[in-house]
Scaffold this motif. Sequence first.
Motif, short mmCIF file in Angstrom:
data_model
loop_
_atom_site.label_atom_id
_atom_site.label_comp_id
_atom_site.label_asym_id
_atom_site.label_seq_id
_atom_site.Cartn_x
_atom_site.Cartn_y
_atom_site.Cartn_z
N LEU A 131 0.83 -1.20 0.00
CA LEU A 131 0.00 0.00 0.00
C LEU A 131 0.86 1.26 0.00
O LEU A 131 0.57 2.23 -0.70
CB LEU A 131 -0.94 0.01 1.20
CG LEU A 131 -2.14 -0.94 1.15
CD1 LEU A 131 -2.88 -0.96 2.47
CD2 LEU A 131 -3.09 -0.52 0.02
N ARG A 132 1.94 1.25 0.78
CA ARG A 132 2.83 2.40 0.83
C ARG A 132 3.50 2.60 -0.53
O ARG A 132 3.70 3.73 -0.98
CB ARG A 132 3.91 2.20 1.90
CG ARG A 132 3.35 2.06 3.30
CD ARG A 132 2.87 3.36 3.92
NE ARG A 132 1.71 3.97 3.31
CZ ARG A 132 0.46 3.54 3.49
NH1 ARG A 132 0.22 2.50 4.23
NH2 ARG A 132 -0.53 4.17 2.91
N PHE A 133 3.86 1.52 -1.18
CA PHE A 133 4.46 1.61 -2.50
C PHE A 133 3.45 2.19 -3.50
O PHE A 133 3.75 3.12 -4.25
CB PHE A 133 4.92 0.22 -2.96
CG PHE A 133 5.56 0.21 -4.31
CD1 PHE A 133 6.93 0.38 -4.44
CD2 PHE A 133 4.81 0.03 -5.46
CE1 PHE A 133 7.53 0.37 -5.69
CE2 PHE A 133 5.40 0.01 -6.71
CZ PHE A 133 6.76 0.18 -6.83
N LEU A 134 2.23 1.65 -3.49
CA LEU A 134 1.20 2.08 -4.43
C LEU A 134 0.75 3.52 -4.18
O LEU A 134 0.27 4.19 -5.09
CB LEU A 134 0.00 1.14 -4.35
CG LEU A 134 0.25 -0.28 -4.87
CD1 LEU A 134 -0.87 -1.23 -4.42
CD2 LEU A 134 0.37 -0.29 -6.38
N SER A 135 0.93 3.99 -2.94
CA SER A 135 0.49 5.35 -2.63
C SER A 135 1.35 6.40 -3.33
O SER A 135 0.97 7.57 -3.40
CB SER A 135 0.52 5.59 -1.12
OG SER A 135 1.86 5.63 -0.65
N ASN A 136 2.49 6.00 -3.87
CA ASN A 136 3.39 6.95 -4.51
C ASN A 136 3.34 6.90 -6.03
O ASN A 136 4.09 7.62 -6.69
CB ASN A 136 4.82 6.70 -4.04
CG ASN A 136 5.02 7.11 -2.61
OD1 ASN A 136 5.05 8.28 -2.28
ND2 ASN A 136 5.11 6.14 -1.73
N PHE A 150 -5.05 7.24 4.23
CA PHE A 150 -5.09 6.71 5.57
C PHE A 150 -4.19 5.47 5.68
O PHE A 150 -3.62 5.01 4.71
CB PHE A 150 -6.53 6.36 5.95
CG PHE A 150 -7.46 7.52 5.85
CD1 PHE A 150 -8.53 7.49 4.98
CD2 PHE A 150 -7.25 8.67 6.60
CE1 PHE A 150 -9.40 8.56 4.87
CE2 PHE A 150 -8.10 9.75 6.51
CZ PHE A 150 -9.18 9.70 5.63
N TYR A 151 -4.10 4.94 6.87
CA TYR A 151 -3.20 3.81 7.12
C TYR A 151 -3.48 2.62 6.20
O TYR A 151 -2.55 2.01 5.68
CB TYR A 151 -3.35 3.37 8.58
CG TYR A 151 -2.69 2.06 8.90
CD1 TYR A 151 -1.30 1.97 9.01
CD2 TYR A 151 -3.45 0.90 9.07
CE1 TYR A 151 -0.68 0.76 9.30
CE2 TYR A 151 -2.83 -0.32 9.36
CZ TYR A 151 -1.45 -0.37 9.48
OH TYR A 151 -0.85 -1.57 9.74
N ASN A 152 -4.75 2.32 5.97
CA ASN A 152 -5.09 1.09 5.24
C ASN A 152 -5.63 1.33 3.84
O ASN A 152 -5.99 0.39 3.15
CB ASN A 152 -6.12 0.29 6.05
CG ASN A 152 -6.34 -1.10 5.52
OD1 ASN A 152 -5.40 -1.87 5.36
ND2 ASN A 152 -7.58 -1.44 5.21
N THR A 153 -5.70 2.58 3.41
CA THR A 153 -6.33 2.87 2.11
C THR A 153 -5.54 3.90 1.32
O THR A 153 -5.08 4.89 1.87
CB THR A 153 -7.77 3.41 2.31
OG1 THR A 153 -8.49 2.52 3.16
CG2 THR A 153 -8.49 3.52 0.98
N VAL A 154 -5.41 3.64 0.02
CA VAL A 154 -4.79 4.59 -0.91
C VAL A 154 -5.88 5.01 -1.89
O VAL A 154 -6.49 4.17 -2.54
CB VAL A 154 -3.62 3.95 -1.67
CG1 VAL A 154 -3.04 4.95 -2.67
CG2 VAL A 154 -2.54 3.50 -0.70
#
Length: 413
Positions: A131-136, A150-154
């Motif tokens: 998720l952290r990767f996809l958030s960028n 948020f923590y669990n959602t992009v």
Amino acid sequence: IKGAVEDYQIKAVPSYVKKDLKTGDLTLGDSYHPFESLPTSHSGMAIKFYAVNVANSNPYISLNASVKILQGHNVYGGESVLNLASEMLNLLNEVYPAFYSCLNIRGATIAKIDSTFSVSLPSDLLVQPCLRFLSNIGDGHRKSDTQRDFYNTVYFGGKTSRYGGAKIYGKGHELKEEITKLQKSAKLGNTQSINKLKVLNPALVDWSKTLLRFESTTKARQLKRLLYPVNLWDFINYQRDEDKDVLTRLWRYWFDPILSILKGDIMPDIDDSEVYDLCKSNLMSYTKSGKVSYTKANNVYNFYILLKRDGYVAVKSRYARRTFDENVQNLTSLGYSKSVLQNLSLDTVKTVPVSEIVKMDFTKQFPDEYTPVISEHIYKFAKYLNGGTIEFNKFHNLYDLDGNLLPQRKSTT
């Protein structure tokens, strides 16, 4: 519909209450219908009657529900719009029959429609790093919305978009939070919570743990732009007669641009010297005198170092658009995907097995033994379909000859 909200035996509250301090008399404002959840044996359906101050339309009621009202969860489910719509409308009729009789059911329209696919990762420990990767990552209008990251959602797309958007989240974490709330309520004797917990069994929880959920929302304005019907029954007829995969196509409209960024030979463990060697061997040129020139290779490598040091967004802000895009294209031609370039300055490049994201398999959406729950009220609404009856041969194998919904392949409506 005309008259006051309470005239239709639907829940109504005053918009304000004013008390005269001298006489004690109360003055009540106009009645309105608050957001309400109609209970079922499994879950609730949100409703809201917009009776006053409605702009550019007649008064109307909004219904919002998922396949939860049919089976108690939406970890996976079917993709028949008719199936869910029938259950929703029948529930409204059962709770508010007088109000329902005043509605123009044939004129029902779709305000928004969701479609989801999930991918199972090798381990639940990979969900958050992915998720952290996809958030960028982002491309054009599908840029990640960091204001709601948020923590669990992009999220992709603005929160107030009138067209829709997309989001990616960990289904296991979401289900775990839901179970925690239900357990607290069950301890207080809430019967509905106790029943819901029976549905959310260990096998379902275990299935959800590694799921990365890709959910799209398409609103009416975007449906019109894509030339899809917005009338509910026209859309159902379209799914039946023209395109049984219409929900998949809507999903792909939002996610294809996002997933395309992940394409390419991704190497998360990037060695700077290897990058430089690739630049020299692939981006060299020759001068008029025939000598080898590494000017372009050096410029691209320096650009790569800037991305790694300062980050994709910061570097982009300092370059002319054309120059920046050319440098990115040069690096992607060497086998580094745009998604990795967007994450170069982060530790996720080294900690996330990005190749697993590239190999995402969307074909396995539910366990082999799963059979979608069929609404027993489908035939009540056959009169609104073309021809007035449900013709099985036109449902493209959505139903068998006994009226049973066949196992669905992909998304959760």
